[in-house]
Write an enzyme that holds these catalytic residues in place. Structure first.
Site, mmCIF file in Angstrom:
data_model
loop_
_atom_site.group_PDB
_atom_site.id
_atom_site.type_symbol
_atom_site.label_atom_id
_atom_site.label_comp_id
_atom_site.label_asym_id
_atom_site.label_seq_id
_atom_site.Cartn_x
_atom_site.Cartn_y
_atom_site.Cartn_z
ATOM 1 C CD GLU A 1 16.599 -17.679 21.683
ATOM 2 O OE1 GLU A 1 16.140 -18.011 20.557
ATOM 3 O OE2 GLU A 1 17.257 -16.652 21.855
ATOM 4 N NE ARG B 1 22.370 -12.325 25.108
ATOM 5 C CZ ARG B 1 21.913 -12.970 24.040
ATOM 6 N NH1 ARG B 1 22.725 -13.746 23.344
ATOM 7 N NH2 ARG B 1 20.657 -12.835 23.661
ATOM 8 C CB VAL C 1 17.485 -7.485 27.300
ATOM 9 C CG1 VAL C 1 16.621 -6.258 27.603
ATOM 10 C CG2 VAL C 1 18.596 -7.123 26.321
HETATM 11 C C1 MV4 Z 1 12.302 -20.963 13.641
HETATM 12 C C2 MV4 Z 1 11.017 -20.494 13.318
HETATM 13 C C3 MV4 Z 1 10.123 -21.389 12.803
HETATM 14 N N1 MV4 Z 1 10.485 -22.690 12.610
HETATM 15 N N2 MV4 Z 1 12.612 -22.248 13.432
HETATM 16 C C4 MV4 Z 1 14.107 -16.725 14.878
HETATM 17 C C5 MV4 Z 1 15.148 -16.436 15.887
HETATM 18 C C6 MV4 Z 1 15.945 -17.656 16.011
HETATM 19 N N3 MV4 Z 1 16.387 -17.833 17.354
HETATM 20 C C7 MV4 Z 1 15.040 -18.752 15.576
HETATM 21 N N4 MV4 Z 1 13.941 -18.123 14.910
HETATM 22 C C8 MV4 Z 1 12.934 -18.851 14.381
HETATM 23 N N5 MV4 Z 1 13.216 -20.155 14.177
HETATM 24 C C9 MV4 Z 1 11.715 -23.084 12.933
HETATM 25 N N6 MV4 Z 1 12.055 -24.352 12.743
HETATM 26 C C10 MV4 Z 1 10.695 -19.161 13.538
HETATM 27 C C11 MV4 Z 1 11.653 -18.330 14.070
HETATM 28 C C12 MV4 Z 1 11.240 -16.991 14.282
HETATM 29 C C13 MV4 Z 1 11.119 -16.450 15.548
HETATM 30 C C14 MV4 Z 1 11.488 -17.168 16.689
HETATM 31 C C15 MV4 Z 1 11.380 -16.615 17.931
HETATM 32 C C16 MV4 Z 1 10.923 -15.318 18.069
HETATM 33 C C17 MV4 Z 1 10.584 -14.598 16.994
HETATM 34 C C18 MV4 Z 1 10.668 -15.133 15.715
HETATM 35 C C19 MV4 Z 1 10.306 -14.376 14.608
HETATM 36 C C20 MV4 Z 1 10.418 -14.909 13.377
HETATM 37 C C21 MV4 Z 1 10.888 -16.198 13.196
#
Ligand code: MV4
Length: 455
Positions: A284, A301, A304
């Site tokens: 990701e 993994r 979906v």
């Molecule tokens: C972040 C971010 C903004 N800045 N990291 C949410 C899921 C996790 N895999 C990491 N996430 C995030 N990390 C930094 N440095 C915002 C998110 C995030 C997000 C990321 C992907 C898809 C949807 C999201 C919804 C809210 C926050």
């Protein structure tokens, strides 16, 4: 003497340690490979399609996941009783549980996934981040390792600038994160983040990153075998989500520049090889407003949304997982260079109220599944079948493929019109609305799309 011959055999029998559409998807891949299957099911899933279509089925406990699909002893007992030589974990449940993969290894049953050590390493987000950095995969500015003190956190945050985000190393998927906007708020947030992480993930380790407020969420699909071969199968755009639940995914991303895709893919390939990763996997990234990608986490993994990659590459990812676990090489599995064709979109059809997002379990009293050119439906739903309240609310995945993004959108709209589910509420009306939004059609959206649109 020539080179030792590589294994070309497969498994005698596979146990599917999951439920719903993904259990059925794995059974289908096994049928295509000529491998018999064992379904395991909870009391709530006794009348489900995976139970009907597997060669054998064993009840592993009551409805609650903790006592069935997450019960390692029940599942291993079922595996020993039915004499399987491999277990496919699907997604969720035990799919990224290193302890389960280790019990499988100790029981001489092949876990279809990475080695336990690799699952553990990828489960620690800060470790995965450090490894990716070492191999030149871009990461966001942030702490070097786990935060040791408030002073260290203040110094790092001061250097990179606010807002910053605190993340639990053992968290992931949006769990255990805190956004901090100014230095005065950092100490209290760090204390709470560490306390909550310790309670929720039994590790209080927290790290810090620059916070991106309106990112796109883009993930790369890969396949890696047990012989050091790695292929990157392009990316999926997953920004259309609500509270970390993806609603719609597509490939390719309408926003990713080809030079960025190529640069990141090349670095990723080296990192995955160095990690000793084997299985299908997803890496990701967040994309900032400049169009640059930054690593956030690895999902060890099948996911979906894997069918959108299957649509544009023509590769059966679940079949590939099974062959990789049997020791086959990626060149044998792929049979030539990976080719990308057209555009694919997936809509997740959930049993929920499309306005309030409240779950809507119950009996499906009427069902019409769409089909026709460019359409795929992955579902365990059937006429008079029951969607139980105990598990996630995914009832079907609708995948549209076309030679262009516009054609995929048209086919998706047509398929949604022909998709009828009676007796429960579904997210079909929501998807119909998303597909006519100008910002969706133009590809101009980020992870705040749904929030902005229905506050
Ligand atoms: C972040 C971010 C903004 N800045 N990291 C949410 C899921 C996790 N895999 C990491 N996430 C995030 N990390 C930094 N440095 C915002 C998110 C995030 C997000 C990321 C992907 C898809 C949807 C999201 C919804 C809210 C926050």
């Amino acid at each position: 003497m020539g080179k030792p011959s590589l294994p070309s055999g497969l498994f005698k029998k596979i146990l599917v340690a999951n439920r719903g559409e993904i259990a059925l998807r794995v059974i289908c891949a096994c049928k295509d490979l000529g491998i018999p299957t064992v379904a395991v099911y909870s009391e709530a899933d006794r009348n489900s399609l995976p139970v009907r279509f597997a060669d054998q089925a064993i009840c592993i406990g009551p409805a609650k996941s903790a006592r069935s699909y997450l019960d390692v002893r029940s599942i291993i007992s079922a595996a020993e009783l039915t004499n399987v030589d491999a277990i496919h974990p699907g997604y969720g449940f035990l799919s990224e549980n290193a302890a389960f993969a280790e019990v499988c290894r100790d029981s001489h049953i092949k876990f279809i996934g990475p080695r336990p050590e690799v699952i553990s390493a990828m489960g620690l987000k800060e470790r995965a981040r450090a490894i990716m950095k070492d191999y030149g995969v871009p990461i966001l500015p942030g702490s070097e390792g786990i935060l040791g003190s408030v002073e260290e956190a203040l110094e790092t945050a001061g250097k990179i600038g606010y807002p910053i985000i605190l993340k639990a190393s053992a968290g992931g998927g949006g769990r255990g994160m805190r956004i901090v906007h100014k230095p005065e708020e950092l100490e209290a947030n760090l204390m709470q983040a560490q306390q909550e992480a310790g309670a929720a993930f039994s590790s209080a380790d927290v790290y810090l990153e620059k916070y991106i407020s309106a990112p796109r969420h883009i993930e790369f699909q890969l396949l890696a075998d047990e012989h050091g071969n790695v292929e990157i199968l392009g990316e999926r755009e997953c920004s259309i989500q609500r509270r970390h639940q993806k609603l719609l995914e597509e490939s390719p991303s309408p926003a990713l520049r080809s030079d960025v895709r190529e640069r990141v893919s090349a670095k990723l390939k080296e990192a995955i090889k160095a990690i000793g990763y084997s299985n299908a996997g997803t890496v990701e990234f967040l994309m900032d407003e400049k169009g640059d990608l930054y690593f956030i986490e690895v999902n060890a993994r099948i996911q979906v949304e894997h069918p959108v990659t299957e649509a544009v590459t023509g590769i059966d990812l679940v079949k590939a997982q099974i062959r990789i676990a049997a020791g086959h090489t990626l060149p044998d599995i792929l049979g030539g260079p990976v080719q990308f064709r057209g555009h694919a979109i997936e809509c997740r059809i959930n049993a929920e109220n499309p306005e309030t997002f409240q779950p809507s379990p119950g009996r499906i009293t009427g069902l019409n599944l769409p089909g026709g050119i460019g359409i795929r439906v992955d579902t365990h739903a059937f006429q008079d079948g029951v969607i139980p309240p105990y598990y996630d609310s995914l009832v079907a995945k609708l995948i549209a493929h076309g030679s262009t993004r516009d054609e995929a959108i048209q086919r998706m709209k047509r398929a949604l019109d022909l998709f009828i589910v009676e007796g429960i509420h579904t997210s079909i009306p929501l998807h119909k609305r998303i597909l006519v939004e100008p910002d969706f059609i133009s590809g101009n959206f980020d992870t705040n799309f749904i929030k902005r649109w229905m506050p």
